[in-house]
Design a protein around this motif. Structure first.
Motif, PDB file in Angstrom:
ATOM      1  N   LEU A   1       6.339   3.160  -9.922  1.00 23.13           N
ATOM      2  CA  LEU A   1       6.524   3.926  -8.683  1.00 23.13           C
ATOM      3  C   LEU A   1       5.828   5.283  -8.737  1.00 23.13           C
ATOM      4  O   LEU A   1       5.355   5.779  -7.723  1.00 23.13           O
ATOM      5  CB  LEU A   1       8.017   4.123  -8.398  1.00 23.13           C
ATOM      6  N   PHE A   2       5.762   5.885  -9.921  1.00 23.83           N
ATOM      7  CA  PHE A   2       5.115   7.189 -10.039  1.00 23.83           C
ATOM      8  C   PHE A   2       3.615   7.109  -9.761  1.00 23.83           C
ATOM      9  O   PHE A   2       2.990   8.115  -9.442  1.00 23.83           O
ATOM     10  CB  PHE A   2       5.356   7.770 -11.428  1.00 23.83           C
ATOM     11  N   GLY A   3       3.050   5.915  -9.885  1.00 22.30           N
ATOM     12  CA  GLY A   3       1.630   5.750  -9.622  1.00 22.30           C
ATOM     13  C   GLY A   3       1.289   5.639  -8.153  1.00 22.30           C
ATOM     14  O   GLY A   3       0.114   5.635  -7.779  1.00 22.30           O
TER      15      GLY A   3
ATOM     16  N   ILE B   1      -2.631  -3.418  -1.420  1.00 24.09           N
ATOM     17  CA  ILE B   1      -3.042  -2.012  -1.365  1.00 24.09           C
ATOM     18  C   ILE B   1      -2.513  -1.266  -2.591  1.00 24.09           C
ATOM     19  O   ILE B   1      -3.151  -0.341  -3.104  1.00 24.09           O
ATOM     20  CB  ILE B   1      -2.570  -1.326  -0.047  1.00 24.09           C
ATOM     21  N   GLN B   2      -1.355  -1.713  -3.112  1.00 21.31           N
ATOM     22  CA  GLN B   2      -0.853  -1.111  -4.349  1.00 21.31           C
ATOM     23  C   GLN B   2      -1.810  -1.396  -5.500  1.00 21.31           C
ATOM     24  O   GLN B   2      -2.088  -0.517  -6.323  1.00 21.31           O
ATOM     25  CB  GLN B   2       0.538  -1.658  -4.675  1.00 21.31           C
ATOM     26  N   LYS B   3      -2.297  -2.617  -5.551  1.00 20.99           N
ATOM     27  CA  LYS B   3      -3.247  -2.979  -6.611  1.00 20.99           C
ATOM     28  C   LYS B   3      -4.507  -2.122  -6.501  1.00 20.99           C
ATOM     29  O   LYS B   3      -5.068  -1.667  -7.504  1.00 20.99           O
ATOM     30  CB  LYS B   3      -3.592  -4.466  -6.505  1.00 20.99           C
ATOM     31  N   TRP B   4      -4.971  -1.887  -5.272  1.00 21.74           N
ATOM     32  CA  TRP B   4      -6.145  -1.052  -5.023  1.00 21.74           C
ATOM     33  C   TRP B   4      -5.909   0.380  -5.527  1.00 21.74           C
ATOM     34  O   TRP B   4      -6.745   0.964  -6.202  1.00 21.74           O
ATOM     35  CB  TRP B   4      -6.434  -1.056  -3.513  1.00 21.74           C
TER      36      TRP B   4
ATOM     37  N   LEU C   1       1.324   7.692  -0.379  1.00 26.11           N
ATOM     38  CA  LEU C   1       2.589   7.115   0.078  1.00 26.11           C
ATOM     39  C   LEU C   1       2.318   6.006   1.088  1.00 26.11           C
ATOM     40  O   LEU C   1       1.414   6.116   1.922  1.00 26.11           O
ATOM     41  CB  LEU C   1       3.472   8.187   0.713  1.00 26.11           C
ATOM     42  N   LEU C   2       3.113   4.942   1.013  1.00 25.21           N
ATOM     43  CA  LEU C   2       2.958   3.798   1.914  1.00 25.21           C
ATOM     44  C   LEU C   2       4.158   3.728   2.847  1.00 25.21           C
ATOM     45  O   LEU C   2       5.302   3.751   2.402  1.00 25.21           O
ATOM     46  CB  LEU C   2       2.834   2.499   1.106  1.00 25.21           C
TER      47      LEU C   2
ATOM     48  N   LEU D   1      -1.286   3.029   5.411  1.00 27.93           N
ATOM     49  CA  LEU D   1      -1.889   3.980   4.485  1.00 27.93           C
ATOM     50  C   LEU D   1      -2.035   5.335   5.178  1.00 27.93           C
ATOM     51  O   LEU D   1      -1.885   5.450   6.393  1.00 27.93           O
ATOM     52  CB  LEU D   1      -3.254   3.438   4.036  1.00 27.93           C
ATOM     53  N   ALA D   2      -2.365   6.368   4.416  1.00 28.54           N
ATOM     54  CA  ALA D   2      -2.492   7.724   4.972  1.00 28.54           C
ATOM     55  C   ALA D   2      -3.492   7.791   6.126  1.00 28.54           C
ATOM     56  O   ALA D   2      -3.364   8.637   7.017  1.00 28.54           O
ATOM     57  CB  ALA D   2      -2.896   8.699   3.868  1.00 28.54           C
TER      58      ALA D   2
END
Length: 462
Positions: free
Chosen positions: A206-208, A108-111, A130-131, A97-98
C-alpha cells in the motif's frame, strides 16, 4: 461467479491453464519451503512472505475463488469504454488516476509499481498516485453484466494480487492521518502499522501506491528536528515499519528515494533504543539490494554512523550493521568512503578479538581491493591474525577470504613475506590450503608458494 454454469461443469478442474498454474505454484512453494526448512536460520525473512503468498494463491485456485468466468468474459463483445486501456479486458474494479483517466485497479497498480509516474494514455506526469474508485463506470459495467447474465464481485470484497481490499486502504489512510495528531494517537497508529507491515505483505504494498505515504508515516520524526523530542517507542515503531516496507521489493527504490528516509535512518543509527538502531541498520542493508540505492546511501554519508555503531560492539546490532556495510561496499565509491571513515581499523581490531569473524572477514576481503585499505591492514598487524585464522579455522570461506587478503597485502608490502614464510615452514599452512582449499583459495595459495619458492631460489643463486 460470472458464469455459474461453467463453474458447475467443472471448468476450474479441467482448465489446462488453471492446472498449469497450480503446478507452477506447487513447485514454487516446494522450493521456498525447502529453503526455510533446510537453511536453518540463514534464509531471508521475505522467503516466509513469499511462501505465504504462494500458499494463498494455491488455496484460491483450489477453492475456485479465481473466477474462470472473467477469462471467458473477454470473448464477449463488451463496450470499449468498459475495457481497461492497459489490459483491453472488461474492468472489474475501475479506478480514476490523477489525470482523470479510468483503469482497472490491478493493471494500473502494476504500472505504478514498476516505477512509472505518468498516465499510460496521456503520458502526463502524475501529481499523486492515489486511485479513486469510479463508481459510475462500475455501476454501468455491473448493469451491462446483468444484461448479459453475468455478475461482478463486490469491489469491497475484491482482493487483488497483493491481497488488498478497499477496506484495507481506508484503514491504511486513517492510520497515516493519525501521524499528524496527538502523541498517543501517533504511538497507537505507529504500533499498528508496525504490526500490519510485519504480518501482511499487502500493507507493505500500500505504501507504494502514493508518493506521500512514506513522508506521512515519518512526519513525527521529521517534526522532531524542529526541536520537540521524539518518544523512543514511537521512533522504534516508525523505523521498524520502514524496515518492513523495505523488504517489499517494489518499495525499495521509492523508500530510498524519499528525501527524508536516509537522513532519518542515519539519525536513528546513533539515537534511540538498541532495537531502533539495529533496525535502522537492517533497513539500510535491505535497501542496498539495489545498486542505485547503494550509491545513494553512500553519498548520503551513512557509512560513518554504521561504522561507529559497529565499533560500539553491541551484539544485538553488529550482524545487521556488518551486513549493511558489506553490501554497500560492493560498489567502488563506497569502498573508498568506508576506508576514509575508518572501517579498516574498526573491523581488523574486531577480528583480532574474535568478534563476528565470518562476516567481518568478508568485508575486509572486499575492501582489500582498495590500496589504502591494504596499507592499513599491514600497519595494524593483520598478517599474523590472518595466518592464525587460516591455520585454526574450520570454515572454508574464512580460509579463502584470509588467503585472498594475504595475497594482496604481500603484493603491496614485501616485508610481510617473512611472516608468511615462517608460518609455512612451521605449520605448512599455505601448502595445506593449496592442496585442500576451495578452487579460489588453491589459486591464491599456489601463487604465494610460487613466490616463496622463487625467493628461496634467488637467495640460493645469490
Amino acid at each position: 461467479m460470472l458464469l455459474p454454469s461453467m463453474a458447475k461443469a467443472g471448468g476450474f478442474d479441467s482448465d489446462p491453464m488453471v492446472m498449469a498454474k497450480a503446478t507452477e505454484l506447487k513447485k514454487e512453494l516446494r522450493k521456498l519451503l525447502t529453503t526455510i526448512v533446510e537453511d536453518d536460520d540463514d534464509y531471508p525473512i521475505h522467503t516466509i512472505d513469499q511462501a505465504k503468498c504462494t500458499l494463498s494463491a494455491l488455496m484460491e485456485l483450489k477453492m475456485n475463488k479465481r473466477s474462470l468466468s472473467f477469462k471467458l468474459s473477454q470473448t464477449l463483445s463488451c463496450p470499449d469504454e468498459f475495457k481497461c486501456p492497459l489490459s483491453n479486458e472488461l474492468m472489474r474494479d475501475p479506478v480514476i488516476l490523477a489525470t482523470g483517466q479510468t483503469y482497472d485497479r490491478p493493471f494500473i497498480q502494476k504500472w505504478l509499481k514498476a516505477g512509472n509516474r505518468t498516465c499510460p494514455l496521456t503520458q502526463q506526469v502524475l501529481s499523486h498516485t492515489l486511485l479513486t474508485p469510479n463508481h459510475l463506470v462500475r455501476e454501468m459495467i455491473s448493469q451491462w453484466c446483468k444484461n448479459q447474465g453475468l455478475e461482478l464481485p463486490d469491489p469491497v470484497h475484491y482482493v487483488n494480487e497483493e491481497g488488498i481490499t478497499e477496506a484495507d486502504r481506508d484503514h491504511f489512510l486513517s492510520l497515516l492521518e493519525k501521524m499528524s495528531l496527538t502523541l498517543p494517537e501517533q504511538k497507537d497508529a505507529a504500533r499498528e502499522l508496525r504490526l500490519l507491515t510485519k504480518k501482511m505483505p499487502s500493507f507493505r504494498a500500500l505504501f507504494g501506491e502514493s508518493i506521500d505515504a512514506i513522508p506521512q508515516l515519518l512526519n513525527p520524526l521529521s517534526a522532531s528536528k524542529s526541536g520537540s523530542h521524539i518518544h523512543p517507542d514511537l521512533q522504534e515503531d516508525l523505523i521498524t515499519t520502514l524496515l518492513n516496507l523495505s523488504i517489499h521489493d517494489n518499495n525499495k527504490k521509492l523508500v530510498a528515494e524519499t528525501p527524508v528516509v536516509i537522513p532519518l535512518l542515519m539519525e536513528a543509527l546513533s539515537s534511540g533504543t538498541i532495537e531502533t538502531r539495529t533496525n535502522a541498520a537492517a533497513a539500510l542493508f535491505t535497501l542496498s539490494a539495489l545498486d542505485s540505492n547503494k550509491a545513494l546511501i553512500g553519498k548520503s554519508g551513512a557509512l560513518k554512523p554504521l561504522i561507529d555503531l559497529l565499533e560500539e560492539g553491541n551484539p544485538l546490532a553488529m550482524k545487521d550493521v556488518a551486513s549493511a556495510i558489506f553490501t554497500l561496499c560492493f560498489i567502488h565509491e563506497n569502498k573508498a568512503r568506508a576506508v576514509k571513515d575508518g572501517a579498516v581499523k574498526v573491523i581488523v581490531e574486531k577480528i583480532m578479538n574474535g568478534v563476528l569473524v565470518d562476516e567481518l572477514l568478508a568485508i575486509v576481503a572486499i575492501l582489500s581491493t582498495h590500496q589504502r585499505a591494504v596499507e592499513e591492514m599491514g600497519e595494524l598487524g593483520a598478517v599474523p591474525c590472518l595466518l592464525r585464522i587460516m591455520r585454526e579455522s574450520i570454515c572454508e570461506r574464512n580460509k579463502e577470504n584470509c588467503i585472498a587478503i594475504l595475497h594482496i597485502i604481500c603484493l603491496y608490502d614485501r616485508t610481510k613475506w617473512k611472516a608468511v614464510r615462517e608460518e609455512e615452514n612451521a605449520y605448512g599452512t599455505i601448502s595445506k590450503l593449496a592442496r585442500d582449499g576451495t578452487s579460489r583459495a588453491k589459486r591464491k595459495a599456489n601463487s604465494i608458494l610460487e613466490r616463496l619458492n622463487r625467493a628461496v631460489n634467488l637467495t640460493h643463486t645469490a
